[in-house]
Design an enzyme around this catalytic site. Structure first.
Site, short mmCIF file in Angstrom:
data_model
loop_
_atom_site.label_atom_id
_atom_site.label_comp_id
_atom_site.label_asym_id
_atom_site.label_seq_id
_atom_site.Cartn_x
_atom_site.Cartn_y
_atom_site.Cartn_z
N TYR A 39 0.87 -1.18 0.00
CA TYR A 39 0.00 0.00 0.00
C TYR A 39 0.90 1.23 0.00
CZ TYR A 39 -3.44 3.50 1.38
OH TYR A 39 -4.24 4.61 1.42
N ASP A 64 9.37 2.97 0.66
CA ASP A 64 8.22 3.67 1.25
C ASP A 64 8.32 3.53 2.77
OD1 ASP A 64 5.79 4.47 2.26
OD2 ASP A 64 4.58 3.43 0.76
N LYS A 106 2.78 10.63 7.45
CA LYS A 106 2.14 10.25 8.71
C LYS A 106 2.52 11.17 9.87
CE LYS A 106 -0.08 6.53 7.21
NZ LYS A 106 -1.54 6.44 7.14
#
Length: 462
Positions: A187, A268, A295
């Site tokens: 993801y 990532d 985040k």
């Protein structure tokens, strides 16, 4: 971590935890998973009339009453009224220990005093929405380059999704190729999802080539046999894919093969950068060409960043007539830049990072001990983990290990169990520990999980 411990203020008024109620189902219901689910669902509806009412109003204005798919739950989601420290209160006055942690972004909790002070002082003394360059972005950029050794230059954006899209644009621009190698279960943002294959809303669908996570020989062959590959993108732990950690051998096979084949290696670290003081790239001794961040780094505000080798980031150097355009009204907003800097220098220091993730290792270890020999399987790394229910009881190393053995009804029953006892977790079982959460609080949750295993042991036997 004393500076990050919180207590709810008296001003919360009526938002307080109700008396503990014994919600253990009667013995006869325990024999049937369907009956146990029905009982738990009915109890959920009875306990949450205010959330039910808010949901019924929301569907008149939002598709399905929702604007973030991952937060939707049947029969309706819980509407939160207040968050403070590592606690949440819903509109029915139920209190929860927050173990969602905004899916890793809520590292600092809901009211960290240093973040609050920074927000207010920036707003009052600096201002917002300059529409101009500021020294705040320079300070944060310098800090990120110092903290993550592989990052020589960095640019900001507004989310991890954007960060990965921009990293891919660099790879395609610099190599002149289009294909991108990713991994099933990966993801990389709202439009870059690979659960069960390429998601319906994933952009550039024809350009993706998928491999199996943690397949060392497979990934070598995949990179070597994809001559038009611009990049390979991977998480060092698949977050949304079930908190499956990568093996060191797998990540190094990607890095080494990509380098030999002239393929850009994108790591990532939107979720995983919080798992080690310099990200998992440091723990695994990796040197990616490009890194995506996001985040928690914005201190609770929208944030993203993509950085890496100087010659690659030069693609976005506006001093060059051939540079790529990079816009974004809020890329360098003073609030996120200031909170990001303060968060990494005053709160989530290297020492605090190590302590939090050590606590997470203890927490995960205890849960693994409780679930040993059952269909409950716990995986993760540091302070981020996922509790799975798999019919073979084996820890997964790739997406198919989950997809082929997942037991959704048990997962749902477990979610009802935790929510009814004052612990906020995701329905998919992902947990992310908030700073300030104590060992004693986690031990309380461990007891709740233990009681679930005992109550439903006959359903959990492998």
């Amino acid at each position: 971590m004393a500076e990050a411990t919180f207590m709810p203020r008296a001003t919360l008024g009526n938002l307080s935890k109700p008396p503990t109620v014994d919600l253990t189902p009667p013995r006869e219901v325990l024999e049937s998973l369907d009956d146990a689910l029905t009982l738990a669902r009915n109890s959920y509806i009875d306990r949450l009339p205010a959330s039910k009412k808010h949901f019924e109003e929301a569907v008149d204005f939002l598709p399905g009453g929702n604007t973030r798919s991952v937060l939707f739950n049947e029969p309706f989601p819980i509407f939160m009224a207040k968050g403070e420290g590592n606690k949440l209160w819903d509109h029915d006055q139920n209190e929860y220990l927050d173990l969602v942690g905004e899916l890793t972004a809520g590292l600092y909790g809901h009211s960290h005093p240093i973040i609050k002070k920074t927000l207010l002082s920036t707003y009052e003394d600096v201002g917002v929405s300059f529409g101009a360059t500021s020294t705040h972005e320079v300070a944060l950029a310098k800090l990120l380059c110092e903290r993550f050794p592989s990052i020589e230059r960095v640019r900001f954006c507004n989310s991890g999704t954007e960060a990965n899209i921009y990293a891919l644009s660099i790879a395609r621009h610099m190599t002149g190729k289009r294909k991108v190698i990713a991994f099933r279960g990966g993801y990389h943002g709202g439009v870059l999802s690979f659960a069960h294959g390429i998601a319906k809303n994933t952009i550039d669908k024809p350009d993706w080539v998928l491999g199996d996570y943690n397949d060392v020989q497979g990934v070598k062959g995949l990179i070597q046999n994809t001559p038009d590959a611009a990049a390979v993108i991977v998480e060092a732990m698949q977050g949304a894919g079930g908190c499956i950690p990568a093996t060191r051998e797998f990540l190094h096979a990607i890095q080494e093969t990509a380098k030999k084949c002239g393929v850009v290696f994108i790591l990532d670290e939107v979720m995983t950068s919080r798992l080690h003081p310099a990200g998992l790239q440091s723990e695994f001794a990796l040197d990616p060409d490009l890194t995506a961040l996001g985040k928690y780094i914005g201190g609770g505000l929208a944030f993203g960043a993509f950085g890496g080798k100087e010659h690659l980031l030069a693609a976005y150097d506006p001093r060059s007539p051939d540079s790529l355009p990079h816009s974004g009204t809020f890329n360098n907003n003073t609030l996120a830049m200031s909170c990001g800097y303060v968060g990494l220098t005053q709160i989530y220091t290297k020492d605090v990072c190590l302590k939090l993730n050590s606590l997470g290792d203890y927490f995960r270890g205890q849960l693994q001990e409780i679930s040993q020999g059952t269909k409950m399987v716990v995986v993760g790394k540091g302070a981020v983990l996922t509790i799975h229910f798999l019919d073979n009881g084996v820890r997964p190393s790739k997406e198919s290990d989950i997809e082929n053995h997942n037991i959704n009804p048990l997962k749902k029953l477990f979610w009802y169990w935790c929510i009814s006892r004052g612990y906020w977790i995701t329905e998919r079982g992902m947990l992310s520990i908030v700073l300030g959460t104590t060992k004693e609080e986690l031990d309380g949750y461990i007891e709740i999980v233990s009681s679930f295993v005992e109550a439903y042991r006959h359903l959990l036997q492998v």
